[in-house]
Design a protein around this motif. Sequence first.
Motif, PDB file in Angstrom:
ATOM      1  N   ILE A   8       0.895  -1.412   0.053  1.00 59.01           N
ATOM      2  CA  ILE A   8      -0.022  -0.059  -0.101  1.00 59.01           C
ATOM      3  C   ILE A   8       0.789   1.326  -0.049  1.00 59.01           C
ATOM      4  O   ILE A   8       0.671   2.404  -0.589  1.00 59.01           O
ATOM      5  CB  ILE A   8      -1.014  -0.143   1.092  1.00 59.01           C
ATOM      6  CG1 ILE A   8      -2.008   1.182   1.119  1.00 59.01           C
ATOM      7  CG2 ILE A   8      -0.092   0.165   2.518  1.00 59.01           C
ATOM      8  CD1 ILE A   8      -3.036   1.116  -0.095  1.00 59.01           C
ATOM      9  N   GLU A   9       1.799   1.142   0.603  1.00 60.96           N
ATOM     10  CA  GLU A   9       2.740   2.569   0.624  1.00 60.96           C
ATOM     11  C   GLU A   9       3.189   2.934  -0.603  1.00 60.96           C
ATOM     12  O   GLU A   9       3.918   3.933  -0.890  1.00 60.96           O
ATOM     13  CB  GLU A   9       4.214   2.308   1.600  1.00 60.96           C
ATOM     14  CG  GLU A   9       4.967   1.202   1.198  1.00 60.96           C
ATOM     15  CD  GLU A   9       4.793  -0.215   1.990  1.00 60.96           C
ATOM     16  OE1 GLU A   9       5.648  -0.798   2.172  1.00 60.96           O
ATOM     17  OE2 GLU A   9       3.447  -0.411   2.520  1.00 60.96           O
TER      18      GLU A   9
ATOM     19  N   THR B  45       1.560   3.522  -3.327  1.00 59.93           N
ATOM     20  CA  THR B  45       0.466   4.305  -3.819  1.00 59.93           C
ATOM     21  C   THR B  45       0.018   5.312  -2.571  1.00 59.93           C
ATOM     22  O   THR B  45      -0.632   6.131  -2.892  1.00 59.93           O
ATOM     23  CB  THR B  45      -0.669   3.618  -4.427  1.00 59.93           C
ATOM     24  OG1 THR B  45      -1.093   2.568  -3.254  1.00 59.93           O
ATOM     25  CG2 THR B  45      -0.405   2.764  -5.661  1.00 59.93           C
ATOM     26  N   ASN B  46       0.339   4.840  -1.461  1.00 59.43           N
ATOM     27  CA  ASN B  46      -0.111   5.795  -0.287  1.00 59.43           C
ATOM     28  C   ASN B  46       0.998   6.440   0.534  1.00 59.43           C
ATOM     29  O   ASN B  46       1.299   5.774   1.360  1.00 59.43           O
ATOM     30  CB  ASN B  46      -1.073   5.127   0.536  1.00 59.43           C
ATOM     31  CG  ASN B  46      -1.792   5.982   1.354  1.00 59.43           C
ATOM     32  OD1 ASN B  46      -1.549   7.377   1.388  1.00 59.43           O
ATOM     33  ND2 ASN B  46      -2.310   5.451   2.517  1.00 59.43           N
ATOM     34  N   HIS B  47       1.525   7.728  -0.090  1.00 58.11           N
ATOM     35  CA  HIS B  47       2.755   8.188   0.516  1.00 58.11           C
ATOM     36  C   HIS B  47       2.798   9.582  -0.013  1.00 58.11           C
ATOM     37  O   HIS B  47       2.245  10.123  -0.782  1.00 58.11           O
ATOM     38  CB  HIS B  47       4.259   7.436  -0.127  1.00 58.11           C
ATOM     39  CG  HIS B  47       4.303   7.579  -1.546  1.00 58.11           C
ATOM     40  ND1 HIS B  47       3.955   6.152  -2.444  1.00 58.11           N
ATOM     41  CD2 HIS B  47       4.442   8.388  -2.235  1.00 58.11           C
ATOM     42  CE1 HIS B  47       4.065   6.822  -3.685  1.00 58.11           C
ATOM     43  NE2 HIS B  47       4.554   8.074  -3.588  1.00 58.11           N
ATOM     44  N   ASN B  48       3.707  10.341   0.758  1.00 58.90           N
ATOM     45  CA  ASN B  48       3.868  11.822   0.540  1.00 58.90           C
ATOM     46  C   ASN B  48       4.926  11.897  -0.297  1.00 58.90           C
ATOM     47  O   ASN B  48       5.879  10.927  -0.471  1.00 58.90           O
ATOM     48  CB  ASN B  48       4.073  12.687   1.903  1.00 58.90           C
ATOM     49  CG  ASN B  48       2.964  12.572   3.012  1.00 58.90           C
ATOM     50  OD1 ASN B  48       1.697  12.875   2.291  1.00 58.90           O
ATOM     51  ND2 ASN B  48       3.040  12.411   4.043  1.00 58.90           N
TER      52      ASN B  48
END
Length: 134
Positions: A13-14, A16-19
């Motif tokens: 998931i990280e 696609t879901n990161h800053n």
Amino acid sequence: IKVTCNHCLGLPIECTNHNVSGDATRRVGSGKGNLCDRDMVGWMRFVDRAGTAVVRKAPTGRCGGLDAGWILGVYPTEPGATTLSTLCYVDEIGNPCSTSKPIRTTHCGDFLVFEIPAPPDCPTRACTEDYTFN
């Protein structure tokens, strides 16, 4: 279900879901400053003028902070893999690992993401550089 990233299928998931940060003052060799990673905690991708990865040797310069962070460990080599390393901080008198925190790095196919921990104090930042996959 609409899939917008075919190469992202099966990745953690990280990926696609990161800053994202393109801050050039974070690059290895940058001078000291008052910037700190306390607002950057969590999964982070570095891009553009920031470089693309946290450095893997004790840095020269302060990278916009006072204590400069670097990874003692390895990057993952396979897409989807995550490594656990040590984020060491060089202090102002040059001790290469005066304090440290655990850091995870995930290989997302075309890029790496880093789970930036809360710094031990401020101003403290992880230093970055360009990294190219083999």
